[in-house]
Design a protein around this motif. Structure first.
Motif, PDB file in Angstrom:
ATOM      1  N   ILE A   1      39.844  37.468  26.404  1.00 52.25           N
ATOM      2  CA  ILE A   1      38.449  37.891  26.604  1.00 52.25           C
ATOM      3  C   ILE A   1      37.942  37.432  27.962  1.00 52.25           C
ATOM      4  O   ILE A   1      37.285  38.186  28.691  1.00 52.25           O
ATOM      5  N   ALA A   2      38.262  36.191  28.345  1.00 48.65           N
ATOM      6  CA  ALA A   2      37.828  35.683  29.649  1.00 48.65           C
ATOM      7  C   ALA A   2      38.454  36.484  30.787  1.00 48.65           C
ATOM      8  O   ALA A   2      37.792  36.819  31.780  1.00 48.65           O
ATOM      9  N   ALA A   3      39.749  36.809  30.638  1.00 46.98           N
ATOM     10  CA  ALA A   3      40.409  37.615  31.670  1.00 46.98           C
ATOM     11  C   ALA A   3      39.792  39.001  31.763  1.00 46.98           C
ATOM     12  O   ALA A   3      39.639  39.569  32.860  1.00 46.98           O
ATOM     13  N   TYR A   4      39.404  39.554  30.628  1.00 45.17           N
ATOM     14  CA  TYR A   4      38.805  40.887  30.605  1.00 45.17           C
ATOM     15  C   TYR A   4      37.416  40.867  31.236  1.00 45.17           C
ATOM     16  O   TYR A   4      37.012  41.827  31.894  1.00 45.17           O
ATOM     17  N   ALA A   5      36.678  39.779  31.058  1.00 43.68           N
ATOM     18  CA  ALA A   5      35.384  39.647  31.724  1.00 43.68           C
ATOM     19  C   ALA A   5      35.559  39.650  33.243  1.00 43.68           C
ATOM     20  O   ALA A   5      34.769  40.266  33.973  1.00 43.68           O
ATOM     21  N   CYS A   6      36.584  38.982  33.736  1.00 43.57           N
ATOM     22  CA  CYS A   6      36.860  39.004  35.177  1.00 43.57           C
ATOM     23  C   CYS A   6      37.123  40.429  35.663  1.00 43.57           C
ATOM     24  O   CYS A   6      36.689  40.819  36.752  1.00 43.57           O
ATOM     25  N   ALA A   7      37.831  41.206  34.853  1.00 45.36           N
ATOM     26  CA  ALA A   7      38.088  42.596  35.223  1.00 45.36           C
ATOM     27  C   ALA A   7      36.794  43.394  35.279  1.00 45.36           C
ATOM     28  O   ALA A   7      36.622  44.257  36.146  1.00 45.36           O
ATOM     29  N   GLY A   8      35.875  43.125  34.344  1.00 42.31           N
ATOM     30  CA  GLY A   8      34.601  43.833  34.358  1.00 42.31           C
ATOM     31  C   GLY A   8      33.817  43.569  35.623  1.00 42.31           C
ATOM     32  O   GLY A   8      33.234  44.488  36.223  1.00 42.31           O
TER      33      GLY A   8
ATOM     34  N   SER B   1      37.523  41.089  44.289  1.00 46.23           N
ATOM     35  CA  SER B   1      38.978  40.985  44.287  1.00 46.23           C
ATOM     36  C   SER B   1      39.419  39.625  43.753  1.00 46.23           C
ATOM     37  O   SER B   1      40.389  39.520  42.990  1.00 46.23           O
ATOM     38  N   GLY B   2      38.671  38.576  44.125  1.00 45.82           N
ATOM     39  CA  GLY B   2      38.988  37.243  43.615  1.00 45.82           C
ATOM     40  C   GLY B   2      38.832  37.156  42.107  1.00 45.82           C
ATOM     41  O   GLY B   2      39.615  36.475  41.425  1.00 45.82           O
ATOM     42  N   ALA B   3      37.825  37.844  41.557  1.00 48.72           N
ATOM     43  CA  ALA B   3      37.630  37.840  40.104  1.00 48.72           C
ATOM     44  C   ALA B   3      38.825  38.470  39.401  1.00 48.72           C
ATOM     45  O   ALA B   3      39.274  37.985  38.343  1.00 48.72           O
ATOM     46  N   LEU B   4      39.359  39.533  39.957  1.00 48.22           N
ATOM     47  CA  LEU B   4      40.523  40.175  39.352  1.00 48.22           C
ATOM     48  C   LEU B   4      41.754  39.272  39.426  1.00 48.22           C
ATOM     49  O   LEU B   4      42.545  39.212  38.475  1.00 48.22           O
ATOM     50  N   LEU B   5      41.913  38.561  40.530  1.00 55.94           N
ATOM     51  CA  LEU B   5      43.034  37.628  40.630  1.00 55.94           C
ATOM     52  C   LEU B   5      42.856  36.464  39.658  1.00 55.94           C
ATOM     53  O   LEU B   5      43.840  35.985  39.061  1.00 55.94           O
ATOM     54  N   LEU B   6      41.628  36.004  39.472  1.00 51.18           N
ATOM     55  CA  LEU B   6      41.365  34.971  38.472  1.00 51.18           C
ATOM     56  C   LEU B   6      41.708  35.495  37.076  1.00 51.18           C
ATOM     57  O   LEU B   6      42.308  34.779  36.257  1.00 51.18           O
ATOM     58  N   GLY B   7      41.331  36.741  36.790  1.00 51.49           N
ATOM     59  CA  GLY B   7      41.676  37.336  35.511  1.00 51.49           C
ATOM     60  C   GLY B   7      43.179  37.400  35.307  1.00 51.49           C
ATOM     61  O   GLY B   7      43.684  37.143  34.202  1.00 51.49           O
ATOM     62  N   PHE B   8      43.925  37.729  36.372  1.00 49.23           N
ATOM     63  CA  PHE B   8      45.383  37.751  36.292  1.00 49.23           C
ATOM     64  C   PHE B   8      45.905  36.368  35.923  1.00 49.23           C
ATOM     65  O   PHE B   8      46.824  36.230  35.096  1.00 49.23           O
ATOM     66  N   GLY B   9      45.314  35.323  36.507  1.00 55.76           N
ATOM     67  CA  GLY B   9      45.724  33.967  36.161  1.00 55.76           C
ATOM     68  C   GLY B   9      45.404  33.612  34.717  1.00 55.76           C
ATOM     69  O   GLY B   9      46.208  32.962  34.034  1.00 55.76           O
ATOM     70  N   LEU B  10      44.251  34.046  34.240  1.00 59.11           N
ATOM     71  CA  LEU B  10      43.862  33.740  32.864  1.00 59.11           C
ATOM     72  C   LEU B  10      44.755  34.434  31.848  1.00 59.11           C
ATOM     73  O   LEU B  10      44.919  33.946  30.717  1.00 59.11           O
ATOM     74  N   LEU B  11      45.336  35.564  32.234  1.00 53.62           N
ATOM     75  CA  LEU B  11      46.276  36.226  31.330  1.00 53.62           C
ATOM     76  C   LEU B  11      47.473  35.336  31.021  1.00 53.62           C
ATOM     77  O   LEU B  11      48.078  35.459  29.946  1.00 53.62           O
ATOM     78  N   ARG B  12      47.829  34.429  31.954  1.00 54.47           N
ATOM     79  CA  ARG B  12      48.935  33.500  31.677  1.00 54.47           C
ATOM     80  C   ARG B  12      48.592  32.594  30.504  1.00 54.47           C
ATOM     81  O   ARG B  12      49.449  32.239  29.700  1.00 54.47           O
ATOM     82  N   LEU B  13      47.309  32.204  30.411  1.00 50.98           N
ATOM     83  CA  LEU B  13      46.878  31.320  29.332  1.00 50.98           C
ATOM     84  C   LEU B  13      46.730  32.068  28.013  1.00 50.98           C
ATOM     85  O   LEU B  13      46.711  31.449  26.949  1.00 50.98           O
ATOM     86  N   ALA B  14      46.580  33.389  28.090  1.00 53.56           N
ATOM     87  CA  ALA B  14      46.395  34.177  26.869  1.00 53.56           C
ATOM     88  C   ALA B  14      47.679  34.324  26.075  1.00 53.56           C
ATOM     89  O   ALA B  14      47.635  34.703  24.907  1.00 53.56           O
TER      90      ALA B  14
END
Length: 394
Positions: free
Chosen positions: A215-222, A370-383
């Motif tokens: 969910i956190a990663a998806y918020a970054c994508a939004g 762009s940074g938010a999307l990269l942060l979301g990519f990082g959060l996907l590792r935790l998912a």
């Protein structure tokens, strides 16, 4: 006498109806605003901050509609609310051409957002339950392709009619008028569903995913998506490129999105949905940030290709993973994902408009997006849970 073919035929009337529904509500109802925003500035003096507010209000309507559809609409009433969303989308698009009041625009953009959400959530359910299991992946791709078709068709119409000197009000009316005949194609979705529906996965078959991190990663994508989805023509105009490039950039987004759903579906089938989602995040982050790295026509157009080919895929893949992670509570999972994405995309245009500089300078907003999307990519590792290590026997 020939044996019965065990493979069910492709229900093209259902698939075309689904594509038409998203062309009306998303491709035109939501996204034609991006192409018309510079013309609203030209004809009505709308500034960037007001344009950002209208985009956020539309996103707020989408959030409200998606949560209502996912959590409160009974299954027996899905068809009724889906039809209401289609009609409301066409009416709100037409209404944008009937006056120059910011209050009226805000109301209509909110209604448009609600209508788009009803079509996405309820229409998706109606479509999938009418498709044989073997056609669902292809059907989902074609449905999202309808959104891209709406973007391409409305952008071409705007660019062509603007050359004849029509004002932005007439262009809103023309785009709404283009949606009216498409309503005829949606009729098959209002027929009775088949008597056999594939059962949902059980809890034991759920994908191993930590939903809060997803969910956190998806918020970054939004957040990352909303800046380009709202201001892309203004961003490109700020690069000092030719008007032809500015005019064509949003068209390029739509053209890139057309085959993207099928392409990402193929990637997901070959390498898994998780890896496909990783790739979509990275492609979108590069597409959003490319005008920073190459602030010229080539960078703008290449960024549009990357953005268009990935933003729909992020939504489709992430929601599919959430459904599989919570198979017995899919509506709850989709509702939470939608809420996180929706709040982030409401905030995005407001922050980007506030941080934009004179002369359509969106460098800082693009960097944050762009940074938010990269942060979301990082959060996907935790998912994704790490495999448990088994201690060796002593």
């Amino acid at each position: 006498m020939h044996a019965t073919d065990p493979r069910p035929p492709v229900p093209w009337h259902i698939l075309l109806g689904a594509a038409a529904a998203l062309a009306i509500t998303m491709g035109v109802g939501r996204f034609v605003y991006t192409q018309l925003l510079p013309l609203m500035q030209r004809d009505h003096g709308l500034d960037t901050h007001a344009g950002g507010w209208l985009a956020s209000i539309n996103f707020a309507g989408y959030l409200a509609g998606a949560l209502y559809a996912a959590l409160w609409v009974p299954a027996a009433q899905r068809m009724r609310w889906f039809g209401a969303g289609l009609l409301a989308s066409v009416a709100s698009t037409l209404g944008m051409g009937l006056g120059a009041s910011f209050a009226l625009w805000a109301l209509l953009r909110f209604v448009s957002g609600v209508a788009a959400a009803l079509a996405m959530v309820l229409g998706g359910a109606l479509v999938l339950e009418r498709l044989p299991a073997r056609h669902r992946a292809f059907g989902s791709g074609l449905m999202y392709g309808g959104m891209a078709t709406g973007i391409v068709g409305s952008t071409l119409a705007v660019n062509l009619l603007d050359r004849f000197g029509l004002g932005v009000d007439a262009l809103w009316l023309a785009c709404g008028g283009l949606c009216v005949p498409l309503l005829w194609l949606v009729r098959p979705l209002f027929g009775p569903p088949p008597s056999t529906v594939m059962p949902a996965r059980t809890a034991a078959q759920a994908l191993p995913v930590h939903l809060p991190w997803l969910i956190a990663a998806y918020a970054c994508a939004g957040y990352g998506y909303s800046t380009s989805a709202t201001f892309l023509p203004l961003i490109v105009r700020g690069l000092g490129v030719s008007p032809a490039v500015v005019e064509s950039t949003w068209l390029v987004v739509g053209l890139a999105a057309l085959p993207a759903s099928f392409a990402w579906g193929w990637v997901a089938n070959r390498w898994g949905g998780a890896r496909a989602l990783d790739g979509a995040y990275l492609v979108q982050a590069l597409g959003v940030g490319l005008p920073l790295l190459a602030p010229n026509a080539a960078g703008a157009l290449a960024g549009a290709v990357l953005f268009g080919s990935s933003f729909i895929a992020v939504v489709g893949l992430a929601l599919a993973i959430a459904r599989e992670a919570e198979p017995t509570r899919a509506s709850r999972a989709i509702g939470l994902m939608t809420a996180a994405y929706g709040v982030a995309q409401i905030v995005g245009p407001l922050v980007s408009a506030r941080l934009s500089g004179p002369g359509d300078d969106f460098r800082l907003p693009l960097l944050l997006a762009s940074g938010a999307l990269l942060l979301g990519f990082g959060l996907l590792r935790l998912a994704r849970p790490r495999p448990q290590l088994v201690a060796p026997a002593t």
